[in-house]
Every structure is written in structure tokens, then in C-alpha cells.
Design a protein around this motif. Structure first.
Motif, PDB file in Angstrom:
ATOM      1  N   UNK A   1       0.823  -1.190   0.000  1.00 54.69           N
ATOM      2  CA  UNK A   1       0.000   0.000   0.000  1.00 54.69           C
ATOM      3  C   UNK A   1       0.860   1.243   0.000  1.00 54.69           C
ATOM      4  N   UNK A   2       0.544   2.175  -0.860  1.00 55.92           N
ATOM      5  CA  UNK A   2       1.336   3.400  -0.959  1.00 55.92           C
ATOM      6  C   UNK A   2       0.409   4.607  -0.819  1.00 55.92           C
ATOM      7  N   UNK A   3       0.792   5.528   0.050  1.00 54.83           N
ATOM      8  CA  UNK A   3      -0.044   6.683   0.346  1.00 54.83           C
ATOM      9  C   UNK A   3      -0.317   6.745   1.837  1.00 54.83           C
ATOM     10  N   UNK A   4      -1.193   7.644   2.213  1.00 57.19           N
ATOM     11  CA  UNK A   4      -1.534   7.808   3.625  1.00 57.19           C
ATOM     12  C   UNK A   4      -3.023   7.570   3.834  1.00 57.19           C
ATOM     13  N   UNK A   5      -3.376   7.089   5.014  1.00 57.29           N
ATOM     14  CA  UNK A   5      -4.777   6.851   5.346  1.00 57.29           C
ATOM     15  C   UNK A   5      -5.530   8.173   5.423  1.00 57.29           C
ATOM     16  N   UNK A   6      -4.844   9.234   5.872  1.00 55.51           N
ATOM     17  CA  UNK A   6      -5.466  10.556   5.944  1.00 55.51           C
ATOM     18  C   UNK A   6      -5.760  11.108   4.557  1.00 55.51           C
ATOM     19  N   UNK A   7      -4.958  10.719   3.576  1.00 60.67           N
ATOM     20  CA  UNK A   7      -5.199  11.127   2.201  1.00 60.67           C
ATOM     21  C   UNK A   7      -4.454  12.378   1.791  1.00 60.67           C
ATOM     22  N   UNK A   8      -4.547  12.688   0.492  1.00 61.42           N
ATOM     23  CA  UNK A   8      -3.846  13.838  -0.070  1.00 61.42           C
ATOM     24  C   UNK A   8      -4.636  14.351  -1.265  1.00 61.42           C
ATOM     25  N   UNK A   9      -4.662  15.674  -1.486  1.00 55.93           N
ATOM     26  CA  UNK A   9      -5.320  16.209  -2.686  1.00 55.93           C
ATOM     27  C   UNK A   9      -4.562  15.808  -3.942  1.00 55.93           C
ATOM     28  N   UNK A  10      -5.284  15.744  -5.059  1.00 57.87           N
ATOM     29  CA  UNK A  10      -4.678  15.340  -6.329  1.00 57.87           C
ATOM     30  C   UNK A  10      -4.375  16.571  -7.174  1.00 57.87           C
ATOM     31  N   UNK A  11      -3.168  16.684  -7.692  1.00 52.37           N
ATOM     32  CA  UNK A  11      -2.835  17.820  -8.554  1.00 52.37           C
ATOM     33  C   UNK A  11      -3.600  17.750  -9.868  1.00 52.37           C
ATOM     34  N   UNK A  12      -4.001  18.909 -10.368  1.00 51.33           N
ATOM     35  CA  UNK A  12      -4.706  19.009 -11.645  1.00 51.33           C
ATOM     36  C   UNK A  12      -3.825  19.783 -12.620  1.00 51.33           C
ATOM     37  N   UNK A  13      -3.186  19.084 -13.585  1.00 54.51           N
ATOM     38  CA  UNK A  13      -2.274  19.764 -14.515  1.00 54.51           C
ATOM     39  C   UNK A  13      -2.953  20.848 -15.336  1.00 54.51           C
ATOM     40  N   UNK A  14      -4.250  20.718 -15.590  1.00 50.59           N
ATOM     41  CA  UNK A  14      -4.956  21.688 -16.428  1.00 50.59           C
ATOM     42  C   UNK A  14      -5.135  23.031 -15.736  1.00 50.59           C
ATOM     43  N   UNK A  15      -5.381  23.005 -14.426  1.00 54.20           N
ATOM     44  CA  UNK A  15      -5.620  24.246 -13.698  1.00 54.20           C
ATOM     45  C   UNK A  15      -4.411  24.687 -12.880  1.00 54.20           C
ATOM     46  N   UNK A  16      -3.454  23.781 -12.673  1.00 53.19           N
ATOM     47  CA  UNK A  16      -2.309  24.105 -11.835  1.00 53.19           C
ATOM     48  C   UNK A  16      -2.649  24.096 -10.358  1.00 53.19           C
TER      49      UNK A  16
ATOM     50  N   UNK B   1     -15.638  20.815  -4.062  1.00 55.55           N
ATOM     51  CA  UNK B   1     -14.788  20.384  -2.951  1.00 55.55           C
ATOM     52  C   UNK B   1     -13.505  19.731  -3.480  1.00 55.55           C
ATOM     53  N   UNK B   2     -12.418  19.944  -2.784  1.00 53.67           N
ATOM     54  CA  UNK B   2     -11.144  19.352  -3.184  1.00 53.67           C
ATOM     55  C   UNK B   2     -11.197  17.835  -3.041  1.00 53.67           C
ATOM     56  N   UNK B   3     -10.785  17.119  -4.082  1.00 51.57           N
ATOM     57  CA  UNK B   3     -10.795  15.652  -4.071  1.00 51.57           C
ATOM     58  C   UNK B   3      -9.603  15.148  -3.250  1.00 51.57           C
ATOM     59  N   UNK B   4      -9.885  14.282  -2.291  1.00 45.45           N
ATOM     60  CA  UNK B   4      -8.848  13.713  -1.440  1.00 45.45           C
ATOM     61  C   UNK B   4      -8.721  12.221  -1.751  1.00 45.45           C
ATOM     62  N   UNK B   5      -7.500  11.800  -2.079  1.00 47.53           N
ATOM     63  CA  UNK B   5      -7.234  10.384  -2.368  1.00 47.53           C
ATOM     64  C   UNK B   5      -6.638   9.723  -1.128  1.00 47.53           C
ATOM     65  N   UNK B   6      -7.282   8.653  -0.647  1.00 45.95           N
ATOM     66  CA  UNK B   6      -6.850   7.985   0.585  1.00 45.95           C
ATOM     67  C   UNK B   6      -6.426   6.539   0.311  1.00 45.95           C
ATOM     68  N   UNK B   7      -5.462   6.094   1.073  1.00 42.94           N
ATOM     69  CA  UNK B   7      -5.014   4.708   0.996  1.00 42.94           C
ATOM     70  C   UNK B   7      -6.065   3.792   1.613  1.00 42.94           C
ATOM     71  N   UNK B   8      -6.439   2.753   0.894  1.00 43.15           N
ATOM     72  CA  UNK B   8      -7.403   1.758   1.384  1.00 43.15           C
ATOM     73  C   UNK B   8      -6.623   0.521   1.831  1.00 43.15           C
ATOM     74  N   UNK B   9      -6.175   0.545   3.070  1.00 39.32           N
ATOM     75  CA  UNK B   9      -5.362  -0.565   3.580  1.00 39.32           C
ATOM     76  C   UNK B   9      -6.190  -1.835   3.763  1.00 39.32           C
ATOM     77  N   UNK B  10      -7.438  -1.703   4.156  1.00 38.62           N
ATOM     78  CA  UNK B  10      -8.269  -2.885   4.397  1.00 38.62           C
ATOM     79  C   UNK B  10      -8.392  -3.740   3.141  1.00 38.62           C
TER      80      UNK B  10
END
Length: 339
Positions: free
Chosen positions: A224-239, A248-257
């Protein structure tokens, strides 16, 4: 078989874009300066010997020289002698998540880059094991079949990016199926599957296909790579960061289960990758080395012919030609009339 001995040098070709932008910038500045003085055609005649064609030609020669120089340093090689080598090891399929959620930066520099670093270090530790690569996002594809040519495997690995699979998602179940199909169906052991993912999207078929792969002899390990708390995803189109329909800002979280369940179904181990790359690699190598190994013969290239000298020769020739081409066009001196 063709390959680059030092494929990492090819990244320098990105500088060709910088060189082209610099040329366009200088050309624009020159035209702008001339227009400020007056009519472009008349002003250019005032510059003694000025030739726009020579300016463009010298740039093209430098541009091509840089290209051939980089390819020469990367050293293009062609296999010249093939031998059948008997090895003793395990077949290792690596399924790598390349979905856009892997661009999250909760693991520096980002999840996908750290995953590639992990795989590269793992290949450095493996000896006689065959390695294959599957990439997946919304779909899964066999990027590289099983091989002992680790240099070729690293070359395939360097090309991996989220852009290679247009459909987004985390199709872990399909990745397991593609990996299982890439193994030798006649064998019921000597197989290891390593899944590297943030496991963000739940895949209902993953557990079922993991159990089917285990029945075919494949032990499944997950990372598993990432954090359980999650992180926002960069958008190359908008910077900025990606946002959902509500803004709302999209947060990507690690699904360890999810990943733990897959490892349990495949009788393997789960590990969390953050800054402990070496520890994860060493644990994986120990797990693979503890498996029952098999003997197999494979035809591999043992000698290669190098062609770097031709590319560097062309590079040098282009630079010499550019050096001797004058920056200005010489005008003929009018002859003095005789009495």
C-alpha cells in the motif's frame, strides 16, 4: 533486440524543447526590434551581411547535434550473441497501479515515482528470478512478459505513466487476472504476484480472483502506498488541485483494508510503503527467497554490439559544420574599373 545501455540519459532530450523555445524567443525578439525601427525588409538590408537563413541553419545544426549526442551517450545496442542459460528462481509478476490517484504527493515526490523506485530496487536485489510487469487503472494490461533481462525491464518501467491508460479507476481484480494469465498455467507453484497500489476504489472481484490465482500456484503480496489521511490530487490543467462537482477538493486515501484482504486471500504479506523503501524491498526479497524455486532455461543475449560511436561522430560533424558557417553573409567587393 535493440536496447539503450544508459536509457536514463534519454531524459536529456527534454532539453530540446527548451532549446526550441529559446530559439523562438530570440527570433521573436529580433523581429520585434526590427519592426520598431521601421519596415522589416528595408531594415534587414541595413544590417551588413545579415542572413536569417544562416541564423536558422546554425540553430538546426546545433539542435540535431544535441539529439545525436544524447542518443550516443545512451548507447544504442543490438544483441549479437544469444545463449541458453539455466537458472533457478521464481516467476515474479508486478502489478503496478498507474491511476491518476498515484500522482498524490503524500509520499514524496509522489506515489507513482516512489513505486517505480521500489520496483527498481527490487530488481537490483533479485538474481535469477524472472520478472514481468502489469499496469492497471480502469483496465489492466501486460506491459512486459516474464524475463530475466532486468535492464529491459527497467526500460519498460521508465515509460510508465497515468497517460498510458485512458480509463481511470483501480481495477485490481483485472490486474490479478492478467497477471495470473501471464504465468505458466502448467505449473502450480514457483509464482509470486506483487500488487502496488493505493487501493482507493473497492474492487469486488479482487478477492475472488486472488483465491483463483492462489489455486494456480501464485502467492499474492500487496504494497500500500499513500496515507490513510489522504492527499489532494494535482490538476495539470488548472495548476491547482482537482475538485468534485460541488467544488470540494478531491482527497485520495489509501485503502489498507482492501489490500490486507487481498494479501490474506493470496497467502502473502501486506506492507505499507512510505519512507521505508529498503525495508519493504528486503522483506519482499526474503519472502521470494523462501519460496520453492524451479530450474528453467531461457535464451538471453549475452553480448551486444554498441553503436554510440556513430551517433557521437554525427554529433561532432554537425558541430564542426556549424562552427565554420559564418554568422553573416559576406558580400562581394565590387571590382575597381580600369582605365
Amino acid at each position: 533486440m535493440l536496447r539503450f545501455q544508459h536509457s536514463e540519459y534519454l531524459w536529456a532530450l527534454v532539453l530540446l524543447l527548451v532549446l526550441q523555445i529559446a530559439f523562438l524567443g530570440v527570433s521573436w525578439w529580433k523581429r520585434r526590434s526590427i519592426r520598431r525601427i521601421g519596415d522589416q525588409a528595408l531594415v534587414e538590408k541595413l544590417f551588413t551581411g545579415y542572413s536569417r537563413k544562416l541564423f536558422v541553419l546554425k540553430f538546426l545544426l546545433i539542435f540535431l547535434a544535441f539529439f545525436f549526442g544524447v542518443v550516443g551517450l545512451a548507447n544504442l545496442q543490438k544483441g549479437s550473441r544469444m545463449e541458453k542459460i539455466t537458472r533457478k528462481g521464481v516467476d515474479v509478476m508486478i502489478a503496478l497501479d498507474v491511476s491518476k490517484s498515484m500522482l498524490a504527493t503524500d509520499v514524496q515526490p509522489d506515489r507513482l515515482t516512489r513505486a517505480r523506485q521500489l520496483i527498481s530496487k527490487l530488481m537490483d536485489k533479485l538474481d535469477n528470478d524472472r520478472v514481468g510487469l502489469v499496469v492497471f487503472a480502469g483496465n489492466a494490461y501486460l506491459q512486459m512478459p516474464l524475463t530475466v533481462d532486468y535492464s529491459a525491464a527497467k526500460m519498460y518501467l521508465s515509460t510508465v505513466s497515468p497517460d498510458m491508460i485512458p480509463s481511470q479507476g483501480t481495477a485490481i481484480g483485472q490486474a490479478i487476472q492478467v497477471s495470473d494469465d501471464a504465468f505458466n498455467k502448467k505449473e502450480r507453484k514457483h509464482k509470486a504476484l506483487i500488487i502496488i497500489s493505493d487501493g482507493e476504489d473497492h474492487d469486488e472481484t479482487a478477492i475472488q480472483r486472488t483465491k483463483a490465482a492462489f489455486e494456480n500456484g501464485a502467492v499474492t503480496n500487496t504494497i500500500g502506498i499513500g496515507s490513510v489521511a489522504g492527499s489532494p490530487l494535482p490538476d495539470p490543467e488548472t495548476g491547482s488541485y482537482k475538485k468534485d462537482r460541488e467544488g470540494n477538493t478531491v482527497i485520495s486515501k489509501l485503502n489498507e483494508n482492501e489490500l490486507r484482504s487481498i494479501a490474506a486471500a493470496g497467502k502473502g504479506i501486506y506492507q505499507h510503503l512510505d519512507n521505508n523503501t529498503d525495508d519493504v524491498v528486503n522483506t519482499l526479497v526474503s519472502k521470494i527467497d523462501s519460496m520453492e524455486q524451479k530450474e528453467f532455461g531461457e535464451n538471453v543475449f549475452t553480448d551486444y554490439n554498441s553503436y554510440f560511436q556513430y551517433f557521437l561522430g554525427v554529433c561532432l560533424a554537425l558541430l564542426l559544420i556549424e562552427f565554420f558557417i559564418p554568422e553573416v553573409r559576406h558580400k562581394r567587393t565590387p571590382e575597381t574599373p580600369t582605365a
